[in-house]
Design an enzyme around this catalytic site. Structure first.
Site, mmCIF file in Angstrom:
data_model
loop_
_atom_site.group_PDB
_atom_site.id
_atom_site.type_symbol
_atom_site.label_atom_id
_atom_site.label_comp_id
_atom_site.label_asym_id
_atom_site.label_seq_id
_atom_site.Cartn_x
_atom_site.Cartn_y
_atom_site.Cartn_z
ATOM 1 N N LYS A 170 -46.999 52.770 -10.594
ATOM 2 C CA LYS A 170 -48.171 51.982 -10.157
ATOM 3 C C LYS A 170 -47.692 50.847 -9.390
ATOM 4 O O LYS A 170 -47.356 49.847 -9.952
ATOM 5 C CB LYS A 170 -49.083 51.449 -11.544
ATOM 6 C CG LYS A 170 -50.331 51.132 -10.862
ATOM 7 C CD LYS A 170 -50.815 49.925 -11.916
ATOM 8 C CE LYS A 170 -50.612 48.702 -11.325
ATOM 9 N NZ LYS A 170 -51.361 48.340 -10.083
ATOM 10 N N GLY A 201 -54.032 51.926 -8.446
ATOM 11 C CA GLY A 201 -55.309 51.129 -9.176
ATOM 12 C C GLY A 201 -54.908 50.049 -9.808
ATOM 13 O O GLY A 201 -53.866 49.412 -9.525
ATOM 14 N N GLU A 245 -38.999 42.085 -15.411
ATOM 15 C CA GLU A 245 -38.372 41.108 -14.402
ATOM 16 C C GLU A 245 -39.516 40.144 -13.898
ATOM 17 O O GLU A 245 -40.328 40.697 -13.385
ATOM 18 C CB GLU A 245 -37.877 42.094 -13.179
ATOM 19 C CG GLU A 245 -36.812 42.986 -13.729
ATOM 20 C CD GLU A 245 -35.382 42.397 -13.640
ATOM 21 O OE1 GLU A 245 -35.243 41.234 -13.358
ATOM 22 O OE2 GLU A 245 -34.810 42.971 -14.468
ATOM 23 N N CYS A 279 -38.929 35.886 -6.259
ATOM 24 C CA CYS A 279 -38.448 35.461 -7.660
ATOM 25 C C CYS A 279 -37.288 34.889 -8.000
ATOM 26 O O CYS A 279 -37.295 33.805 -8.774
ATOM 27 C CB CYS A 279 -38.676 36.718 -8.745
ATOM 28 S SG CYS A 279 -37.670 38.208 -8.010
ATOM 29 N N GLU A 379 -43.403 28.062 -11.563
ATOM 30 C CA GLU A 379 -43.106 28.631 -10.436
ATOM 31 C C GLU A 379 -44.342 28.813 -9.681
ATOM 32 O O GLU A 379 -45.420 28.934 -9.740
ATOM 33 C CB GLU A 379 -42.886 30.182 -10.810
ATOM 34 C CG GLU A 379 -42.570 31.431 -9.626
ATOM 35 C CD GLU A 379 -42.452 32.542 -10.016
ATOM 36 O OE1 GLU A 379 -43.440 33.151 -10.719
ATOM 37 O OE2 GLU A 379 -41.599 33.368 -9.918
HETATM 38 P P1 NAD Z 1 -48.492 40.356 -11.352
HETATM 39 O O1 NAD Z 1 -47.907 40.340 -12.775
HETATM 40 O O2 NAD Z 1 -50.067 39.945 -11.183
HETATM 41 O O3 NAD Z 1 -48.760 41.870 -10.928
HETATM 42 C C1 NAD Z 1 -47.464 42.797 -11.217
HETATM 43 C C2 NAD Z 1 -48.141 44.111 -11.483
HETATM 44 O O4 NAD Z 1 -48.716 44.225 -12.605
HETATM 45 C C3 NAD Z 1 -49.020 44.726 -10.257
HETATM 46 O O5 NAD Z 1 -48.780 46.063 -9.965
HETATM 47 C C4 NAD Z 1 -50.270 44.470 -11.226
HETATM 48 O O6 NAD Z 1 -51.569 45.392 -10.733
HETATM 49 C C5 NAD Z 1 -49.893 44.903 -12.368
HETATM 50 N N1 NAD Z 1 -50.679 44.372 -13.535
HETATM 51 C C6 NAD Z 1 -51.732 43.304 -13.612
HETATM 52 N N2 NAD Z 1 -52.160 43.297 -14.688
HETATM 53 C C7 NAD Z 1 -51.724 43.996 -15.496
HETATM 54 C C8 NAD Z 1 -51.819 44.499 -16.994
HETATM 55 N N3 NAD Z 1 -52.601 43.869 -17.772
HETATM 56 N N4 NAD Z 1 -51.056 45.450 -17.451
HETATM 57 C C9 NAD Z 1 -50.218 46.073 -16.751
HETATM 58 N N5 NAD Z 1 -49.818 45.721 -15.565
HETATM 59 C C10 NAD Z 1 -50.647 44.869 -14.926
HETATM 60 O O7 NAD Z 1 -47.441 39.822 -10.297
HETATM 61 P P2 NAD Z 1 -47.680 39.585 -8.956
HETATM 62 O O8 NAD Z 1 -48.578 38.675 -8.679
HETATM 63 O O9 NAD Z 1 -48.016 41.183 -8.264
HETATM 64 O O10 NAD Z 1 -46.131 39.313 -8.446
HETATM 65 C C11 NAD Z 1 -45.660 38.098 -8.595
HETATM 66 C C12 NAD Z 1 -44.827 37.626 -9.909
HETATM 67 O O11 NAD Z 1 -43.902 38.750 -9.938
HETATM 68 C C13 NAD Z 1 -44.033 36.342 -9.783
HETATM 69 O O12 NAD Z 1 -44.157 35.809 -11.165
HETATM 70 C C14 NAD Z 1 -42.720 36.635 -9.553
HETATM 71 O O13 NAD Z 1 -41.744 35.842 -9.916
HETATM 72 C C15 NAD Z 1 -42.527 37.948 -10.321
HETATM 73 N N6 NAD Z 1 -41.541 38.665 -9.616
HETATM 74 C C16 NAD Z 1 -40.240 39.054 -10.281
HETATM 75 C C17 NAD Z 1 -39.180 39.665 -10.047
HETATM 76 C C18 NAD Z 1 -37.889 39.974 -10.633
HETATM 77 O O14 NAD Z 1 -37.281 40.862 -10.381
HETATM 78 N N7 NAD Z 1 -37.611 38.899 -11.701
HETATM 79 C C19 NAD Z 1 -39.355 40.315 -8.548
HETATM 80 C C20 NAD Z 1 -40.442 39.919 -8.013
HETATM 81 C C21 NAD Z 1 -41.616 39.056 -8.465
#
Ligand code: NAD
Length: 475
Positions: A170, A201, A245, A279, A379
């Site tokens: 997803k 989705g 991650e 990140c 962050e």
């Molecule tokens: P996010 O957590 O909002 O979303 C990530 C994914 O999770 C998306 O596909 C989203 O649709 C899904 N999601 C949202 N709510 C959910 C739920 N309740 N249950 C399951 N899945 C759900 O993050 P973002 O805004 O897309 O990305 C930014 C964040 O990601 C930052 O905090 C960044 O540091 C982190 N990040 C970490 C790494 C790493 O490798 N450590 C790499 C890139 C980004």
């Protein structure tokens, strides 16, 4: 327009059982560029069932068969280079050079590396009187964010395929089209039906559904800490394995013998690359008190070498934030910096001049930031740098380690002893000395609230395996 209102389940594109769609916006133009289906729980169930049905055969394929599959995937990926670059530029607003050299390339590297590693990977081991066999974990649910659309999906997919796991992916709703292209790659490479399934989705329906699903054995998640917590809570209900991650607030420790221009450019490129939406970005520059004024001057001298602008323009270094929401979050943090006792060096609130359309922020640098300030602890995920001064190396290391995170760390300087001491003392999963290039065979992941588990290379493959010990096996 990119319109992909179907999911990819059991080797074919299928209609969603619902009829809701989600618009995808180009953050540089604020225009809609396409839409995806907002999948339902029924769609997810079908995808999980397809992955479950495909698992027995795929998990029994040989290492050589899976290595050959990964090689074919990498070849097909390369054939679509221009398409990947175009799609990532449009959906993420990622500048053309960064998209070509980093976004596109990282995705490819994971498949090539996994192909190489899986050929020699020890899936069995004899130890004392134990025969240890590593079995594929089962069906994996992969949930990815928007900031590196191919890299994050590819590292998980390459490891899963290497291990013999089947998957449901997803992607983020902001950047879903790179995953559509990956699907095209897998079809062309001959990934067996059901091994890879794509359900688009929302996080609340499909993401949440994955972490709750009784037929998913492992959830590999990349994203924010808040969602990571929910995934762990859900996974706890049926003792599902999760790997997370998450975010970071990584330090750049500038040693007192560092070249000040080189150090300043390292700091600027950390916040300017991918518009600070990284990140692992080094967002806290720890600078010796004695170097402070020279460092500020060097930042001022070099900041214009990192122009913010149209992602399609070859000279652009920094594009827009991915969405209006992210832009507002970044602006709130800049305001918090302005409201604190920190001093603004460059940038500030609002959009850069001439860039009123698009979710652009100014490259913003604060100095006289205290280690405990909000902008030095949380962050921001935007192009904002906090400069903090230190008296001696021990204090620098304490400040560097003084957040809830531990994803990355950077050290800039010359003295081998100080470089080694600093790099080895930082409590983070990945330390980069003097901008050394990434090693895709080495583990990637975080200490503390930066996550659980590791991706990339053989450590990434291990996450998709369950070790089994057999004692008393007849020889
Ligand atoms: P996010 O957590 O909002 O979303 C990530 C994914 O999770 C998306 O596909 C989203 O649709 C899904 N999601 C949202 N709510 C959910 C739920 N309740 N249950 C399951 N899945 C759900 O993050 P973002 O805004 O897309 O990305 C930014 C964040 O990601 C930052 O905090 C960044 O540091 C982190 N990040 C970490 C790494 C790493 O490798 N450590 C790499 C890139 C980004």
């Amino acid at each position: 327009m990119y319109n992909y209102i179907q999911h990819y389940i059991n080797g074919q594109w299928v209609d969603s059982t619902g009829n809701e769609t989600i618009d995808v916006i180009n953050p540089a133009t604020e225009q809609k560029i396409g839409e995806i289906s907002s999948g339902t729980e029924e769609d997810l169930d079908k995808a999980v069932q397809a992955a479950r049905d495909a698992f027995p055969a795929f998990s029994q394929t040989t290492q050589e068969e899976r290595a050959a599959l990964l090689d074919r995937i990498a070849d097909e990926y390369e054939k679509r280079k221009d398409k990947f670059i175009e799609v990532i530029m449009e959906e993420l607003g990622s500048p053309i050079n960064f998209t070509t050299n980093v976004q596109y390339q990282m995705g490819l590297n994971h498949f090539r590396t996994a192909a190489k590693l899986v050929r020699d990977f020890a899936f069995t081991e004899q130890r004392e009187n134990s025969f240890i066999q590593k079995d594929a974990i089962g069906v994996a649910g992969l949930i990815t964010p928007w900031n590196f659309p191919t890299n994050q999906a590819s590292t998980k997919l390459a490891s899963a395929f290497a291990a013999g796991s089947t998957v449901v992916l997803k992607p983020s709703t902001e950047t879903p089209f790179a995953a559509v292209l990956l699907t095209e790659v897998f079809e062309a490479a001959g990934v067996p039906k059901g091994v890879f399934n794509l359900v688009n989705g929302t996080g609340s329906t499909i993401g949440n559904g994955i972490s709750n699903h009784p037929n998913i054995d492992f959830v590999s998640f990349t994203g924010s800490g808040g969602v990571g917590t929910k995934i762990m809570e859900n996974g706890a209900q049926d003792i599902k394995k999760v790997s997370l991650e998450l975010g970071g607030k990584s330090p750049i420790v500038v040693l007192d013998d560092a070249d000040v221009d080189y150090a300043a450019k390292t700091a600027i490129s950390n916040i300017a690359g991918n518009t600070g939406q990284v990140c692992t970005a080094g967002t806290r520059a720890l600078v010796p008190e004695s170097m402070h004024d020279d460092f500020i001057q060097a930042i001022k001298n070099h900041i214009s070498e990192y122009p913010v602008g149209d992602p399609k323009d070859e000279s652009t270094f920094t594009g827009p934030q991915v969405s209006e929401d992210q832009w507002k979050t970044v602006q709130d943090y800049i305001q918090k910096g302005l409201d604190s006792e920190a001093t603004l060096v460059t940038g500030g609130a609002g959009k850069p001049e001439g860039l009123e359309t698009g979710y652009y922020s100014k490259l913003t640098v604060f100095t006289n930031v205290k280690p405990e300030d909000t902008i030095a602890q949380e962050e921001i995920f935007g192009p904002v740098l906090s400069i903090i001064t230190y008296k001696d190396l021990d204090e620098a290391i304490d400040i560097a380690n003084g957040t809830i995170y531990g994803l990355a760390g950077y050290v800039v300087g010359n003295d081998p002893e100080a470089l080694t001491k600093t790099a080895r003392s930082l409590r983070s999963g990945r330390i980069v000395v003097n901008n050394e290039k990434a090693d895709f065979t080495a583990p990637f992941g975080g200490f503390g609230q930066s996550g659980i588990g590791r991706e990339w290379g053989d450590y990434g493959i291990e996450e998709f395996l369950e070790p089994k010990t057999i004692v008393g096996l007849p020889s």
